[in-house]
Write a protein that holds these residues in place. Structure first.
Motif, mmCIF file in Angstrom:
data_model
loop_
_atom_site.group_PDB
_atom_site.id
_atom_site.type_symbol
_atom_site.label_atom_id
_atom_site.label_comp_id
_atom_site.label_asym_id
_atom_site.label_seq_id
_atom_site.Cartn_x
_atom_site.Cartn_y
_atom_site.Cartn_z
ATOM 1 N N VAL A 324 -148.037 -52.509 -42.282
ATOM 2 C CA VAL A 324 -146.628 -52.113 -42.243
ATOM 3 C C VAL A 324 -146.351 -51.429 -40.915
ATOM 4 O O VAL A 324 -147.081 -50.515 -40.508
ATOM 5 C CB VAL A 324 -146.261 -51.175 -43.418
ATOM 6 N N ASN A 325 -145.319 -51.906 -40.227
ATOM 7 C CA ASN A 325 -144.922 -51.318 -38.944
ATOM 8 C C ASN A 325 -144.121 -50.038 -39.147
ATOM 9 O O ASN A 325 -143.377 -49.929 -40.117
ATOM 10 C CB ASN A 325 -144.015 -52.312 -38.190
ATOM 11 N N VAL A 326 -144.255 -49.129 -38.208
ATOM 12 C CA VAL A 326 -143.395 -47.951 -38.182
ATOM 13 C C VAL A 326 -142.367 -48.186 -37.074
ATOM 14 O O VAL A 326 -142.704 -48.166 -35.889
ATOM 15 C CB VAL A 326 -144.213 -46.675 -37.913
ATOM 16 N N LEU A 327 -141.127 -48.454 -37.482
ATOM 17 C CA LEU A 327 -140.053 -48.799 -36.537
ATOM 18 C C LEU A 327 -139.094 -47.621 -36.482
ATOM 19 O O LEU A 327 -138.278 -47.437 -37.377
ATOM 20 C CB LEU A 327 -139.334 -50.059 -37.007
ATOM 21 N N GLY A 328 -139.233 -46.801 -35.451
ATOM 22 C CA GLY A 328 -138.440 -45.577 -35.372
ATOM 23 C C GLY A 328 -138.987 -44.533 -36.330
ATOM 24 O O GLY A 328 -139.816 -44.841 -37.204
ATOM 25 N N SER A 329 -138.564 -43.290 -36.154
ATOM 26 C CA SER A 329 -139.038 -42.207 -37.011
ATOM 27 C C SER A 329 -138.088 -41.032 -36.932
ATOM 28 O O SER A 329 -137.456 -40.802 -35.899
ATOM 29 C CB SER A 329 -140.446 -41.765 -36.572
ATOM 30 N N GLY A 330 -138.002 -40.303 -38.027
ATOM 31 C CA GLY A 330 -137.228 -39.069 -38.025
ATOM 32 C C GLY A 330 -137.998 -37.906 -37.430
ATOM 33 O O GLY A 330 -137.451 -36.816 -37.239
ATOM 34 N N LEU A 331 -139.277 -38.120 -37.124
ATOM 35 C CA LEU A 331 -140.107 -37.053 -36.553
ATOM 36 C C LEU A 331 -139.963 -37.016 -35.037
ATOM 37 O O LEU A 331 -139.632 -38.026 -34.410
ATOM 38 C CB LEU A 331 -141.580 -37.293 -36.906
#
Lengths: 390, 390
Positions: A324-331
């Motif tokens: 699963v890709n992480v596309l953008g983040s709130g962190l």
């Protein structure tokens, strides 16, 4: 003989993930990076800063190397042909790379060699003619819509538009008239799902494919990959691998080739149809699962292939691996999520790319392997969600 | 928070193999290397050159880092204590590291906490007294021989001698009298084989062990590791893991600890006895199999532990993994063997250390995993032989 030296154009996460593979093989990596803090520059000692479009930077890069390869296709054909003429091994070669750079060339070649493609047409450079051509294509389309693409420069959903009328690409017609890349139109395939086949081929002609995977795209960006693709019949998997192998061989592609495909299901009981969507001649997002889920990762395989070394075993090491890709983040910083994600998912294989957070940007991926697909998928998704700060 | 920074003292293959793990976790590695072309310096971007004994170099190294750790134990206690006092997290801490630096301190502590050890004695600094003590120890020994060790500075078989008479260490007695490290003598254990338990512990107290392995030494150097140790009963494995865990906890060790053990077999039907041989507080040769044979490698686990991040799953990913070291080579350059070794063994996981060839030097290792131990072992050995130029 001294240890081999591989030059790579492009300093993103793909070049970054080549670094561990190069280290294990004792191979020296020299990567042309966009900036001194780029993703690859953090893990590659020999990382000169320069643009892929800077001819002198590329000439400096390849001095004394055993081979030049790429993490993206946006490199000048003329320069690559010139390097080949001057004796620099370039893999994949510019004649092959052209099919990944130019979608019209690619469709023409695939059609010639009998690879199953969506219905497609090149649009003329003249805007008025192109508008008429596109209107005709749309009129014949199943649901009145079609996919218009720029022949060059697109990636991750950029340069691709689903349209129902020619007016929706008026800006592109103007761009073509102003000397920009020409356009093509393709049938909007009513696919059941997307598949991808990763194949590696060496200059000597050795070919290996990994198991066919299912890839889930969001807004034109790879979001999730399930390896192997669930519910694929042996015959369909064989057909998909055969198509990918034929493309690699007939287009004389060296290194790793990703063939993205549409699976179209017909009447109950009939075999699904497979259509080739896109080609990428390099390690690809649909192959990140191989780092933790296959004996040989796509990154090591690519390095082996471009050096014309024997290729590695592509067998999976677990029944299921989900990426699963992480596309953008709130962190602000993905490492802030490590206590949570590593604590909750001790077997998740987290891979951060060292990139600054921006909306939708590919920042990381997570691989989870196991025997129960639902469990593996839900844990991979939950781990990625923690890295997105959710 | 910014991405964590880990400082490492020592630029050999152990620090080198931390680099991919640091990259995947998005952690910045800063390694103090012996020379600009050392094994680790080839894969670590931030690699200042300096000696572990150079106080200023170490102080420069740790500026602004989140933690200091090690790839070897040969660092000044005083300096480490001083760094701890000034607020630098050091893992493992100097109070724990001392047990790996000084074999007399280690034996005393292990004896105190009830860990099973070979019979042992400290030898006096005065040569005449020490000679008498050693003669007494030898007279009481099963076969008239014993193992004399220098308390400090030994590794890979150095600082260890099997003797039958005190005269055989006369040079060492002179060394002690001249202010060198004191000596200890240990029973020469009639072991059936050697085992090793790798355990990781974080400052918060989380502990994980990997399966117990069998390790085969040649001339005091780790030559081959079989994971898990064949034919171990569940009870014996449990006992070995319990001893290692107790040592890690009672000695307050953080990071990866390798506990090397002797297995002594008694009468038919009785449970084998386990005796602690050596401790190493860092990733260890007996754990290289974890890179390809376990969900979490010892290198990633060490970085997680010293940062006090949750520890990873230590389950094996295959029924058997065999690691064979490449100690010296007839080749000028190990990469010359890649066409042969990768061609003959497509599933062998080759890991070259980027070191110049010297007799007996640890240059590389090969991991092979599979379901048939004899097959796995023979292929790992054959692959390593090709890298040795045989």
């Amino acid at each position: 003989m001294a240890a081999p030296v591989i030059a790579v154009i492009g300093g993103g996460q793909l070049a970054r993930m080549m670094a561990p593979a190069a280290g294990a093989l004792g191979v020296h990596l020299r990567v042309l990076v966009e900036s001194a803090d780029s993703s690859a520059a953090q893990l590659v000692v020999d990382a000169p800063v320069g643009a892929a479009s800077d001819e002198q930077a590329v000439r400096d890069l390849v001095r004394g190397v055993d081979v030049l390869t790429f993490e993206h296709e946006h490199v000048s054909d003329d320069l690559l042909h010139d390097l080949v003429r001057s004796g620099v091994p370039v893999h994949p070669g510019p004649h092959a790379l052209l099919q990944a750079q130019d979608k019209i060339v690619m469709r023409r070649r695939l059609t010639e060699l009998g690879a199953p493609c969506p219905r497609w047409a090149e649009l003329s450079r003249d805007p008025a003619t192109a508008r008429t051509e596109l209107a005709g294509f749309l009129a014949a389309a199943r649901d009145g819509s079609a996919v218009v693409k720029t022949s060059r420069g697109g990636y991750d959903g950029k340069g691709v538009r689903v349209v129902r009328s020619p007016e929706e690409v008026d800006d592109w017609f103007a761009g073509v008239a102003a000397g920009g890349p020409t356009l093509l139109v393709e049938e909007k395939v009513p696919f059941a799902r997307e598949l991808a086949v990763l194949v590696a081929r060496s200059p000597s002609g050795e070919v290996r494919t990994w198991p066919v995977v299912e890839s889930v795209q969001r807004d034109g960006v790879c979001a999730e990959v399930v390896a192997p693709a669930p519910g694929l019949t042996a015959a369909e998997a064989e057909r998909a691998r055969e198509v990918a192998t034929r493309i690699a061989e007939r287009l004389d592609i060296t290194g790793v080739l990703a063939v993205e495909m549409f699976e179209v299901r017909g009447a109950e009981g009939s075999e699904p149809e497979i259509l080739v969507n896109e080609l990428a001649m390099r390690p690809h997002n649909s192959g990140h699962w191989t780092i933790d889920g296959s004996v040989t990762s796509q990154f090591e395989q690519h390095l082996r292939a471009v050096l014309d070394l024997p290729l590695g075993d592509t067998a999976p090491t677990a029944p299921w691996t989900v990426m699963v890709n992480v596309l953008g983040s709130g962190l602000d910083e993905l490492t802030d999520a490590l206590p949570g994600v590593l604590g909750q998912f001790p077997d998740a294989r987290v891979n951060l790319y060292g990139k600054a957070v921006r909306p939708g940007r590919k920042l990381a991926h997570v691989n989870v392997s196991g025997t129960d697909l639902d469990d593996v998928r839900s844990r991979a998704r939950a781990a990625a969600a923690l890295l997105r700060g959710e």
